[in-house]
Design an enzyme around this catalytic site. Sequence first.
Site, mmCIF file in Angstrom:
data_model
loop_
_atom_site.group_PDB
_atom_site.id
_atom_site.type_symbol
_atom_site.label_atom_id
_atom_site.label_comp_id
_atom_site.label_asym_id
_atom_site.label_seq_id
_atom_site.Cartn_x
_atom_site.Cartn_y
_atom_site.Cartn_z
ATOM 1 N N THR A 1 0.833 -1.206 0.000
ATOM 2 C CA THR A 1 0.000 0.000 0.000
ATOM 3 C C THR A 1 0.863 1.251 0.000
ATOM 4 O O THR A 1 0.581 2.221 -0.717
ATOM 5 C CB THR A 1 -0.949 0.005 1.207
ATOM 6 N N GLY B 1 1.417 1.846 5.688
ATOM 7 C CA GLY B 1 0.325 0.901 5.847
ATOM 8 C C GLY B 1 0.371 0.227 7.200
ATOM 9 O O GLY B 1 1.162 0.590 8.079
ATOM 10 N N LYS C 1 2.359 -4.165 12.683
ATOM 11 C CA LYS C 1 3.065 -3.930 11.436
ATOM 12 C C LYS C 1 4.294 -4.838 11.400
ATOM 13 O O LYS C 1 4.689 -5.384 12.418
ATOM 14 C CB LYS C 1 3.491 -2.456 11.338
ATOM 15 N N GLY C 2 4.868 -4.974 10.218
ATOM 16 C CA GLY C 2 6.119 -5.716 10.113
ATOM 17 C C GLY C 2 6.096 -6.927 9.226
ATOM 18 O O GLY C 2 7.088 -7.653 9.153
ATOM 19 N N GLU D 1 10.467 1.543 10.498
ATOM 20 C CA GLU D 1 9.173 2.207 10.365
ATOM 21 C C GLU D 1 8.789 2.910 11.668
ATOM 22 O O GLU D 1 8.279 4.033 11.655
ATOM 23 C CB GLU D 1 8.095 1.189 9.988
#
Length: 232
Positions: free
Chosen positions: A32, A86, A98-99, A107
């Site tokens: 994304t 994203g 995330k990740g 990030e």
Amino acid sequence: MSVSDPAKYQAALTAAALVQSGMVVGLGSGTTASLTIALLGDRLKAEGLDFVGVPTSAATAELARSLAIPLRELDEVEDLDLNLDGADEVDSQFRMIKGRGGALLREKIVVSTARRKVTIITAEKRVERLGATMPLPVEVSLFGLKHTQVKLADLGARTSIRTQSDGTLFLTDGGNGIIDCRFAVSDDPESLDLQLRRIAGVLDTGFFFGLCDLLIVGHADWVERVEAPHRR
């Protein structure tokens, strides 16, 4: 631009429209975020949009350079006006996992410096409880990797050391490993995060708390914008 996922395109288009000339913008990693970066490249060519990007991964930097987007390293800027990235899961309290792409530590460092933090997802990424649809990535030191894995398992996780398609060890841009952990779905991810980060060898987790100001949710033909409670 060929678009195979209209919902993802709608979300990315809305996110890319937030960037204004003069901004310093964190550029996230993953599909994304990559679509958003491609749309920013289109704006740069069509409108002369003048901004600077700070990439969260080597892959993001390579994509941005291919689109002639000017880049800076994080330590070359004082802070970010905006971060666009994203997420793999987002719950009703704007807590995230995330990740999946393996860039979680970078990030988290980048988004933490942004004045406005924007998360770009499609509707299926919204969950009632974190961990419902995917494992939690944990970034770890390669030294003592298997011992760290045992300690994560002692907390109740089903663990797997992440590898690449050829079977070799997956390495983050920082040269670290990833252990994917499946825990029983919990109502208290903050406590779990604290327990994980107390383990020697754990560098960070894929839990992101307090790092989303605006959630952009793409649907096939419309976009939902949800401000986090602290921003309303």
